[in-house]
Design a protein around this motif. Structure first.
Motif, PDB file in Angstrom:
ATOM      1  N   THR A 306       0.834  -1.204   0.000  1.00  0.00           N
ATOM      2  CA  THR A 306       0.000   0.000   0.000  1.00  0.00           C
ATOM      3  C   THR A 306       0.869   1.255   0.000  1.00  0.00           C
ATOM      4  O   THR A 306       0.626   2.209  -0.757  1.00  0.00           O
ATOM      5  N   LYS A 307       1.903   1.236   0.807  1.00  0.00           N
ATOM      6  CA  LYS A 307       2.826   2.369   0.847  1.00  0.00           C
ATOM      7  C   LYS A 307       3.538   2.531  -0.498  1.00  0.00           C
ATOM      8  O   LYS A 307       3.705   3.657  -1.001  1.00  0.00           O
ATOM      9  N   SER A 310       1.242   3.894  -3.090  1.00  0.00           N
ATOM     10  CA  SER A 310       0.913   5.310  -2.852  1.00  0.00           C
ATOM     11  C   SER A 310       1.903   6.253  -3.527  1.00  0.00           C
ATOM     12  O   SER A 310       1.608   7.432  -3.735  1.00  0.00           O
ATOM     13  N   ARG A 311       3.078   5.737  -3.883  1.00  0.00           N
ATOM     14  CA  ARG A 311       4.096   6.548  -4.541  1.00  0.00           C
ATOM     15  C   ARG A 311       3.953   6.558  -6.067  1.00  0.00           C
ATOM     16  O   ARG A 311       4.661   7.299  -6.761  1.00  0.00           O
ATOM     17  N   THR A 352      -7.382   1.685  -2.698  1.00  0.00           N
ATOM     18  CA  THR A 352      -6.939   2.434  -3.870  1.00  0.00           C
ATOM     19  C   THR A 352      -6.078   3.601  -3.428  1.00  0.00           C
ATOM     20  O   THR A 352      -6.453   4.367  -2.537  1.00  0.00           O
ATOM     21  N   THR A 353      -4.922   3.730  -4.045  1.00  0.00           N
ATOM     22  CA  THR A 353      -3.996   4.791  -3.650  1.00  0.00           C
ATOM     23  C   THR A 353      -3.193   5.223  -4.858  1.00  0.00           C
ATOM     24  O   THR A 353      -3.454   4.795  -5.978  1.00  0.00           O
ATOM     25  N   GLY A 354      -2.215   6.091  -4.669  1.00  0.00           N
ATOM     26  CA  GLY A 354      -1.431   6.610  -5.771  1.00  0.00           C
ATOM     27  C   GLY A 354      -1.658   8.109  -5.945  1.00  0.00           C
ATOM     28  O   GLY A 354      -2.467   8.722  -5.246  1.00  0.00           O
ATOM     29  N   ILE A 355      -0.945   8.687  -6.902  1.00  0.00           N
ATOM     30  CA  ILE A 355      -0.959  10.134  -7.115  1.00  0.00           C
ATOM     31  C   ILE A 355      -1.492  10.438  -8.508  1.00  0.00           C
ATOM     32  O   ILE A 355      -0.981   9.928  -9.513  1.00  0.00           O
ATOM     33  N   LEU A 369      -6.065   4.676 -10.801  1.00  0.00           N
ATOM     34  CA  LEU A 369      -5.090   4.512  -9.723  1.00  0.00           C
ATOM     35  C   LEU A 369      -4.955   3.032  -9.384  1.00  0.00           C
ATOM     36  O   LEU A 369      -5.906   2.256  -9.549  1.00  0.00           O
ATOM     37  N   SER A 371      -4.787  -0.431  -7.191  1.00  0.00           N
ATOM     38  CA  SER A 371      -5.555  -0.911  -6.040  1.00  0.00           C
ATOM     39  C   SER A 371      -5.055  -2.267  -5.582  1.00  0.00           C
ATOM     40  O   SER A 371      -4.680  -3.127  -6.391  1.00  0.00           O
TER      41      SER A 371
END
Length: 481
Positions: A306-307, A310-311, A352-355, A369, A371
């Motif tokens: 997840t970390k 997120s990048r 769901t994460t990311g930029i 994004l 997931s």
């Protein structure tokens, strides 16, 4: 917005001439769907038949050419193609959606394939003596007209890994690139084709069904090389069966990654795992599509991935800061979106994460994004299908036997990976995993482009190779003295 079209736009290549076709459709930039990158011709059945006729005629003389001449021509073509890599990277990004880094790597590897195959040809073509009571040689000869049908997800390398050995083995080819992104392939093959006699390399575009039906039903076509979905591969086998054509197919995958209790999950390992999952936005047949992790490490893997996710910077691959581009086309985008919605409705926990690099233009392209999904099981749709997008299920296991059973519980068998500090354990597990290749503490591609391994079960029809694929496109015969 309509951009300046490349030379190959709306044309096909028959007998050394680039011919305009009447019916055309636009090639759309997946990062900005209002931009038409170029046109792709919809070739008629008559055009395809003409390509077969031309290829058959060219084969008659090309198959008898000297292998040194073939290698020299290919090396000369590689020099010229290398000169235009930089100017074509941008077009490849615009029609495919890859990042600049991914796109350039694919183009560079195409040149590597050309040089590697040319070097391998001279040794591979030599007669091979068979020890025994009788003096016997294994000799090679070109097979005939070869149809090559390639997909939209990694079109450059998957096309060149078939066209180049087929031509070097002495065949004449008919190439059918994907309608979604044919322009860079055709531009690069234009450079290659100019170094060979007319008719050795022909390109037709348009309906996969129309072209596929014609090449598979024509007795003049001796080999069909296809990369794409398992469903389409099955149809090609059915159509090729009456003619007993040689088929060489790389099909779908649902690759498992097994993370064992002792796995080293440092930052570098997690980055490798992320790349194995999200390379080309997950649109890779040999990408990780299922992660099975020992229950004692489950929460750790979820947290670290997840970390890492997120990048991930999602946006137009033309922009240098982007690390993941859009999905290639609307059909795939809609499928993955629907898969996410159905998974959530079935109780899956979607992280769901990311930029978003440019939130204001997010809806202009097929952006998504990445997931991670927990709370799913082996029977969940997300686990059973080849999702072909930036979404990955994480499933815990307790015993080694359970991990093997879960990993093998799929109709696919393309690639797999084992993450453990014990190489002997990795080999023991690899011996039982139903996959054409197994990676240890990584999930990637072979750095040596001469190597390839077939998928098992419904992931392909071929055999392992040490010769850049040359043997897929030639017949061997025995000569006894």
């Amino acid at each position: 917005m309509i951009s300046t079209y490349p030379f190959v736009s709306g044309k096909c290549l028959i007998d050394g001439a680039w011919i305009e076709q009447g019916e055309k459709v636009g090639v759309i930039n997946p990062a900005n769907t209002s931009e038409v990158v170029g046109q792709v011709a919809i070739c008629s059945g008559d055009t395809v038949n003409e390509a077969i006729e031309v290829a058959e005629k060219a084969f008659d003389t090309w198959s008898r050419s000297d292998v040194s001449d073939r290698a020299d021509r290919m090396n000369a073509a590689a020099v010229e193609l290398e000169k235009i890599i930089e100017e074509n990277v941008t077009m490849f990004v615009r029609e495919n959606g890859k990042t600049l880094v991914e796109a350039k790597k694919d183009l560079v590897r195409c040149v590597e394939v050309m040089r590697g195959c040319a070097a391998e040809l001279l040794n591979w073509w030599k007669p091979e003596e068979v020890a025994g009571k009788q003096k016997v040689q294994i000799r090679r000869r070109a097979r005939g007209v070869t149809a090559i049908i390639t997909p939209w997800n990694s079109p450059m390398i998957l096309t060149f890994k078939r066209v180049i050995p087929a031509v070097l083995a002495g065949n004449a080819v008919i190439v059918k690139p994907a309608t979604n992104c044919p322009l860079t392939i055709m531009t690069c093959l234009k450079v290659v084709a100019e170094h060979f006699p007319p008719g050795v390399i022909n390109i037709v575009t348009g309906s996969g069904k129309v072209i596929g039906d014609l090449v598979c039903s024509d007795s003049r076509v001796r080999t069909v090389a296809f990369v794409g979905s398992t469903e389409t591969g099955k149809e090609i086998m059915k159509k090729s069966a009456p003619k007993l054509q040689n088929v060489y197919m790389e099909l779908g995958g649902n690759d498992p990654a097994l993370i064992m209790e002792d796995a080293n999950l440092d930052e570098a390992a997690i980055q490798r795992l992320r790349m194995g999952i999200l390379r080309a936005s997950g649109q890779v047949c040999s990408a990780v599509k299922r992660v099975y992790v020992h229950s004692s490490r489950h929460d750790e893997v979820v947290g670290k991935l997840t970390k890492e996710f997120s990048r991930v910077v999602v946006g137009d691959g033309i922009q240098p800061d982007v690390t993941m581009g859009p999905l290639n086309n609307k059909a795939q985008f809609d499928f993955v979106q629907g898969l996410i919605e159905r998974t959530a409705n079935a109780g899956g926990n979607i992280i769901t994460t990311g930029i978003q690099l440019n939130p204001e233009t997010w809806d202009a392209g097929y952006y998504m994004l990445p997931s991670l999904v927990t709370g799913v099981n082996q029977q969940s749709e997300l686990v059973r299908v080849e999702q072909f997008g930036p979404i990955i299920p994480i499933i815990p296991f307790n015993e080694e036997e359970e991990a093997i059973r879960l990993a093998n519980d799929s109709e696919f068998g393309l690639r797999a990976s084992v993450w453990t500090e014990n190489v002997e354990v990795a080999i023991k597990l690899a011996d039982r995993l139903e996959a054409g290749a197994v990676f240890h503490n990584n999930h990637t591609v072979f750095s040596d482009l001469a190597l390839d391994f077939p998928g098992l079960k419904e992931s392909g029809v071929s055999r392992e190779t040490k010769h850049c694929g040359l043997e897929f496109f030639a017949d061997s015969y025995g000569f006894a003295d």
